[in-house]
Design a protein around this motif. Structure first.
Motif, PDB file in Angstrom:
ATOM      1  N   GLY A  41       0.828  -1.205   0.000  1.00 10.43           N
ATOM      2  CA  GLY A  41       0.000   0.000   0.000  1.00 10.43           C
ATOM      3  C   GLY A  41       0.855   1.246   0.000  1.00 10.43           C
ATOM      4  N   ASP A  47      -3.371  10.894   4.166  1.00 12.72           N
ATOM      5  CA  ASP A  47      -3.616   9.733   5.023  1.00 12.72           C
ATOM      6  C   ASP A  47      -3.157  10.004   6.446  1.00 12.72           C
ATOM      7  OD1 ASP A  47      -2.526   7.653   2.282  1.00 12.72           O
ATOM      8  OD2 ASP A  47      -4.573   8.194   2.854  1.00 12.72           O
ATOM      9  N   HIS A  67      -3.175   2.947   2.688  1.00 13.35           N
ATOM     10  CA  HIS A  67      -4.094   2.861   1.543  1.00 13.35           C
ATOM     11  C   HIS A  67      -3.721   1.611   0.759  1.00 13.35           C
ATOM     12  CE1 HIS A  67      -6.706   3.798  -1.710  1.00 13.35           C
ATOM     13  NE2 HIS A  67      -5.741   4.168  -2.544  1.00 13.35           N
ATOM     14  N   THR A  68      -4.548   0.578   0.864  1.00 24.89           N
ATOM     15  CA  THR A  68      -4.175  -0.751   0.361  1.00 24.89           C
ATOM     16  C   THR A  68      -4.549  -0.985  -1.099  1.00 24.89           C
ATOM     17  OG1 THR A  68      -6.267  -1.644   1.226  1.00 24.89           O
ATOM     18  CG2 THR A  68      -4.303  -1.787   2.654  1.00 24.89           C
ATOM     19  N   THR A  69      -5.240  -0.048  -1.717  1.00 24.49           N
ATOM     20  CA  THR A  69      -5.615  -0.209  -3.133  1.00 24.49           C
ATOM     21  C   THR A  69      -5.155   1.006  -3.943  1.00 24.49           C
ATOM     22  OG1 THR A  69      -7.805   0.737  -2.674  1.00 24.49           O
ATOM     23  CG2 THR A  69      -7.593  -1.674  -2.621  1.00 24.49           C
ATOM     24  N   PRO A  70      -3.845   1.278  -3.941  1.00 18.10           N
ATOM     25  CA  PRO A  70      -3.358   2.461  -4.672  1.00 18.10           C
ATOM     26  C   PRO A  70      -3.415   2.257  -6.182  1.00 18.10           C
ATOM     27  CG  PRO A  70      -1.511   1.159  -3.912  1.00 18.10           C
ATOM     28  CD  PRO A  70      -2.741   0.512  -3.337  1.00 18.10           C
ATOM     29  N   SER A 241      -9.958  16.180  -2.935  1.00 18.24           N
ATOM     30  CA  SER A 241     -10.190  14.757  -2.679  1.00 18.24           C
ATOM     31  C   SER A 241     -11.371  14.530  -1.740  1.00 18.24           C
ATOM     32  CB  SER A 241      -8.933  14.109  -2.092  1.00 18.24           C
ATOM     33  OG  SER A 241      -8.682  14.576  -0.779  1.00 18.24           O
TER      34      SER A 241
END
Length: 349
Positions: A41, A47, A67-70, A241
């Motif tokens: 991530g 973050d 953030h594990t789904t970049p 964002s």
């Protein structure tokens, strides 16, 4: 591509470790990998700020903010494909991975295309009397007091220009000719400066009703007596964002009660806290607003920024906070002015 050695972390790393990497300025992100170099991530400035607002500690694991789904790219992706991914997500860097999801490097988007000067307006409130700094302000507006051999306002303008925010509006009142004579149209400082003249004090938000050209992009509002090295691009990206209507920069403020505090129920003493420390978030005098906000500001009357935020909240518009952990100093009194001169060289040079 740029190597990841300087920004690489593991799951045993702490939020403090991630903070140090991003503050070092090599890139605007940290990557977390496993023992085989596979990407787990990413962590960005946003973050970390969200984690701090959720009461996480700097010694907590990076796993709590990861953030594990970049968004990633591969070596087979073309420049156009990488740019499309970056522009869609408003990214500044993208990890490049192989077929096993190992990180090969980081692609800086600015290396692929140099962005044009940003159109976002910067409105600086520089009309205050500076009464608490007299006699220094008897003949000089407070934003023109010199810190580090240059006016406070010049440092502010130059910091915005560093990030490509060159459209500056100065809301002036007290001894405005001094500011105009020094800055002119801004060309000598690499920016474009226009002026709004407040015939009477309008407040931080009220002055926005005097804008002759309304912004069509999110815009900054900032008090002209602040020194900070905040990353204005981080603030802008954070605002976007979050799909916010208004973003207020906040600063943690600690207050220690100098006595033992007695907690009671009726006349019964439940507990005694000896000199407890209370922490608050206070407004830092820096804001990012969407153009739609201006419709909530009444014309020709005093209207301050806290009132505007209260109005937006009542109207169920999204108003959010952006915690500042960078250098920040409000130069309101002589003690702070002296401190600013002592610290300037170490922060801005």
């Amino acid at each position: 591509m740029k190597p990841i050695d300087a920004i690489k972390l593991s799951l045993t790393s702490t939020i403090r470790d991630a903070l140090q990497i991003i503050n070092n300025g090599a890139m605007q992100m940290a990557v977390v990998v496993d023992s085989e170099g596979k990407l787990l991530g990413t962590i960005t400035d946003g973050d970390i700020r969200r984690g701090l607002l959720n009461n996480l500690r700097l010694e907590d694991s990076v796993e709590t903010i990861l953030h594990t789904t970049p968004t990633v790219a591969t070596l087979s992706d073309t420049k156009e494909e990488i740019l499309q991914k970056a522009l869609t997500k408003k990214l500044h860097q993208i990890p490049i991975i192989d077929e096993e999801y190992r990180v090969l490097g980081i692609q800086e988007i600015n290396d692929l295309i140099k962005p044009p000067t940003k159109p976002n307006m910067v409105v600086l409130m520089v009309g205050g009397l500076g009464s608490r700094l007299r006699p220094l302000t008897e003949n000089t507006p407070k934003p023109m007091l010199k810190v580090g051999n240059k006016p406070i306002l010049q440092t502010i303008v130059e910091k915005f220009a560093e990030y490509g925010f060159n459209e500056i509006v100065l809301c002036v009142n007290y001894k405005s000719h001094i500011i105009q004579d020094y800055f002119g149209d801004g060309s000598a400082f690499g920016v474009n400066i226009t002026y709004i003249f407040e015939e009477e004090r309008m407040g931080t938000a009220g002055a926005l009703s005097l804008l002759t050209t309304l912004p069509n992009e999110p815009f900054f509002v900032m008090n002209g007596d602040l020194l900070t090295n905040i990353n204005f691009e981080h603030l802008y990206n954070y605002h976007l964002s979050q799909n916010a209507m208004a973003t207020m920069c906040v600063r943690e403020y600690d207050f220690q009660v100098p006595y033992g505090v007695v907690n009671m129920e009726g006349n019964a003493i439940l507990s005694i806290e000896e000199k407890p420390l209370h922490k608050f978030f206070v407004s830092a005098g820096i804001y990012m607003l969407d153009p739609e906000v201006i419709q909530y500001i009444p014309k020709n009357q005093f209207y301050d920024m806290p009132t505007l935020f209260e109005t937006l909240i009542k109207k169920e518009q999204k108003a959010i906070s952006f915690p500042i952990r960078e250098y920040w100093l409000d130069i309101g009194q002589m003690e702070e002015y002296e401190r600013a001169n002592q610290e300037y060289a170490g922060v801005f040079q």
